[in-house]
Scaffold this motif. Structure first.
Motif, PDB file in Angstrom:
ATOM      1  N   ALA A 280     -29.418 -40.288 -12.925  1.00 53.24           N
ATOM      2  CA  ALA A 280     -30.769 -39.749 -13.198  1.00 53.24           C
ATOM      3  C   ALA A 280     -31.781 -41.853 -12.406  1.00 53.24           C
ATOM      4  O   ALA A 280     -32.736 -40.772 -12.673  1.00 53.24           O
ATOM      5  CB  ALA A 280     -30.687 -39.964 -14.656  1.00 53.24           C
ATOM      6  N   GLU A 281     -30.768 -42.685 -12.704  1.00 51.74           N
ATOM      7  CA  GLU A 281     -31.721 -43.822 -11.712  1.00 51.74           C
ATOM      8  C   GLU A 281     -32.182 -42.887 -10.605  1.00 51.74           C
ATOM      9  O   GLU A 281     -33.546 -44.277 -10.547  1.00 51.74           O
ATOM     10  CB  GLU A 281     -30.763 -44.636 -11.671  1.00 51.74           C
TER      11      GLU A 281
ATOM     12  N   ARG B  11     -33.717 -40.217  -9.593  1.00 48.54           N
ATOM     13  CA  ARG B  11     -33.716 -38.494  -9.109  1.00 48.54           C
ATOM     14  C   ARG B  11     -34.789 -38.096 -10.394  1.00 48.54           C
ATOM     15  O   ARG B  11     -34.378 -38.202 -11.197  1.00 48.54           O
ATOM     16  CB  ARG B  11     -31.768 -37.759 -10.344  1.00 48.54           C
ATOM     17  N   LYS B  12     -36.100 -37.857  -9.890  1.00 46.76           N
ATOM     18  CA  LYS B  12     -36.785 -37.346 -10.651  1.00 46.76           C
ATOM     19  C   LYS B  12     -35.718 -36.123 -11.754  1.00 46.76           C
ATOM     20  O   LYS B  12     -35.505 -35.558 -11.565  1.00 46.76           O
ATOM     21  CB  LYS B  12     -37.961 -37.065  -9.504  1.00 46.76           C
ATOM     22  N   LYS B  13     -37.053 -36.616 -12.742  1.00 51.72           N
ATOM     23  CA  LYS B  13     -36.118 -35.171 -13.935  1.00 51.72           C
ATOM     24  C   LYS B  13     -37.126 -34.230 -13.775  1.00 51.72           C
ATOM     25  O   LYS B  13     -37.790 -33.758 -13.674  1.00 51.72           O
ATOM     26  CB  LYS B  13     -36.494 -36.192 -15.276  1.00 51.72           C
ATOM     27  N   HIS B  14     -36.029 -32.489 -13.576  1.00 46.78           N
ATOM     28  CA  HIS B  14     -36.561 -31.361 -13.479  1.00 46.78           C
ATOM     29  C   HIS B  14     -35.153 -30.639 -14.271  1.00 46.78           C
ATOM     30  O   HIS B  14     -34.688 -31.162 -14.430  1.00 46.78           O
ATOM     31  CB  HIS B  14     -36.961 -31.889 -12.110  1.00 46.78           C
ATOM     32  N   VAL B  15     -35.971 -29.451 -14.527  1.00 48.03           N
ATOM     33  CA  VAL B  15     -35.689 -28.442 -14.683  1.00 48.03           C
ATOM     34  C   VAL B  15     -34.396 -28.037 -13.696  1.00 48.03           C
ATOM     35  O   VAL B  15     -35.635 -27.316 -13.297  1.00 48.03           O
ATOM     36  CB  VAL B  15     -35.798 -27.478 -15.812  1.00 48.03           C
ATOM     37  N   GLN B  16     -33.455 -27.767 -13.466  1.00 51.04           N
ATOM     38  CA  GLN B  16     -32.669 -26.259 -13.098  1.00 51.04           C
ATOM     39  C   GLN B  16     -32.903 -24.762 -12.879  1.00 51.04           C
ATOM     40  O   GLN B  16     -32.328 -24.918 -13.742  1.00 51.04           O
ATOM     41  CB  GLN B  16     -31.339 -27.473 -12.509  1.00 51.04           C
TER      42      GLN B  16
ATOM     43  N   ASP C 181     -27.244 -30.900 -21.391  1.00 47.86           N
ATOM     44  CA  ASP C 181     -28.202 -30.900 -20.587  1.00 47.86           C
ATOM     45  C   ASP C 181     -28.509 -32.311 -20.234  1.00 47.86           C
ATOM     46  O   ASP C 181     -28.321 -33.153 -21.516  1.00 47.86           O
ATOM     47  CB  ASP C 181     -29.176 -30.167 -21.329  1.00 47.86           C
ATOM     48  N   TYR C 182     -28.705 -33.220 -19.572  1.00 48.55           N
ATOM     49  CA  TYR C 182     -28.499 -34.361 -18.844  1.00 48.55           C
ATOM     50  C   TYR C 182     -29.591 -34.335 -18.861  1.00 48.55           C
ATOM     51  O   TYR C 182     -29.547 -34.611 -16.832  1.00 48.55           O
ATOM     52  CB  TYR C 182     -27.470 -35.400 -19.197  1.00 48.55           C
ATOM     53  N   GLU C 183     -31.190 -35.010 -18.972  1.00 49.01           N
ATOM     54  CA  GLU C 183     -32.398 -34.917 -17.795  1.00 49.01           C
ATOM     55  C   GLU C 183     -32.725 -33.387 -17.423  1.00 49.01           C
ATOM     56  O   GLU C 183     -32.738 -34.518 -15.659  1.00 49.01           O
ATOM     57  CB  GLU C 183     -32.161 -36.373 -17.627  1.00 49.01           C
ATOM     58  N   GLY C 184     -31.607 -33.025 -17.606  1.00 51.02           N
ATOM     59  CA  GLY C 184     -32.738 -31.423 -16.832  1.00 51.02           C
ATOM     60  C   GLY C 184     -30.542 -31.079 -15.306  1.00 51.02           C
ATOM     61  O   GLY C 184     -30.812 -30.159 -15.242  1.00 51.02           O
TER      62      GLY C 184
END
Length: 264
Positions: A172-173, A175-180, A196-199
């Motif tokens: 996550a540090e 990676r841009k947060k987005h839903v997969q 789910d952890y930040e998508g």
């Protein structure tokens, strides 16, 4: 030599730590604590008697033995209290027990600063697992769609594993947060897609026969990348535990993650 007390000495991980400490020339076992006591810590793990008897009172053992380091492999419901007792006695905890919340870690960090006593927590002490997490962080810069599958023995008390959560946090540090996946996806059974952890999705498997395993799958156009680590026995964690026991007194405050002790 660094003097060490092992807390949770009679457990599977505790016994492995007892053996590793006694076999290392730079560490000295001065105390051992568990819910059951009375046995010699050397004989408990198949070594010659060492004169250290497993005790049942952690506070008393910390006071009497005066170790520099306490290695803790106990349970999620007691580890927080154990760490606070150690820091209050100016003993540096090296913690492999998972399940500490972020709030608890923040309190530990504050207490470590207050008592001028360094503390160390690692979700995984296997050096290969740490390398896996570092490699996953690098891969996520270029392949941000990722899912984590962690597999452990059926006696493990928490899910997902600390390693999986730490892996996701490291990814996550960068990676841009987005839903997969498909935004219109519907679970036919609750939990089918995992936590789910930040998508990112994390899936936990608990079965007899496993020790500790994790695979991280990255997906991209026309390709996938899988990075996997397997701990085949508990000895795999011991080089990391020994390293942390030797290094912790030279740290400051709270340090989280074995990667902080390795050079990359």
């Amino acid at each position: 030599m660094v003097s060490v007390l092992v807390n949770g000495a009679c457990g599977r991980m505790g016994q492995a730590v007892l053996k590793a400490v006694q076999e290392d020339s730079e560490l000295k076992l001065v105390g051992a604590v568990d819910l059951q006591g009375g046995m010699d810590a050397g004989e408990l793990v198949g070594l010659p008697a060492c004169g250290v008897t497993v005790e049942t009172d952690l506070a008393a053992a910390l006071t009497r033995c005066k170790p520099e380091v306490m290695v803790d492999f106990t349970r999620p419901d007691v580890v927080f209290s154990n760490v606070k007792q150690a820091l209050s006695a100016h003993v540096s905890p090296v913690v492999g027990t998972t399940g500490l919340s972020e709030e608890q870690k923040a309190e530990i960090a504050a207490l470590a600063e207050k008592e001028a006593t360094p503390a160390f927590i690692a979700p995984n002490f296997a050096i290969g697992a740490v390398l896996m997490m570092v490699m996953c962080k690098q891969a996520a810069k270029y392949m941000p769609d990722v899912e984590i599958i962690e597999l452990h023995h059926d006696k493990k008390l928490d899910a997902p594993s600390g390693t999986a959560v730490q892996t996701a946090a490291m990814i996550a540090e960068v990676r841009k947060k987005h839903v997969q996946g498909n935004p219109d996806e519907k679970e036919k059974l609750a939990g089918a897609r995992g936590a789910d952890y930040e998508g990112m999705h994390i899936h936990s498997v608990r079965l007899p026969g496993y020790v500790a395993h994790q695979e991280v799958i990255f997906g991209g156009l026309g390709q996938t990348l899988t990075i996997r680590h397997d701990s085949l026995n508990r000895e795999s964690f011991m080089p990391g535990v020994v390293l942390a026991a030797k290094k912790v007194r030279g740290l400051k405050g709270l340090t989280v993650g074995l990667d902080k002790l390795l050079e990359f």
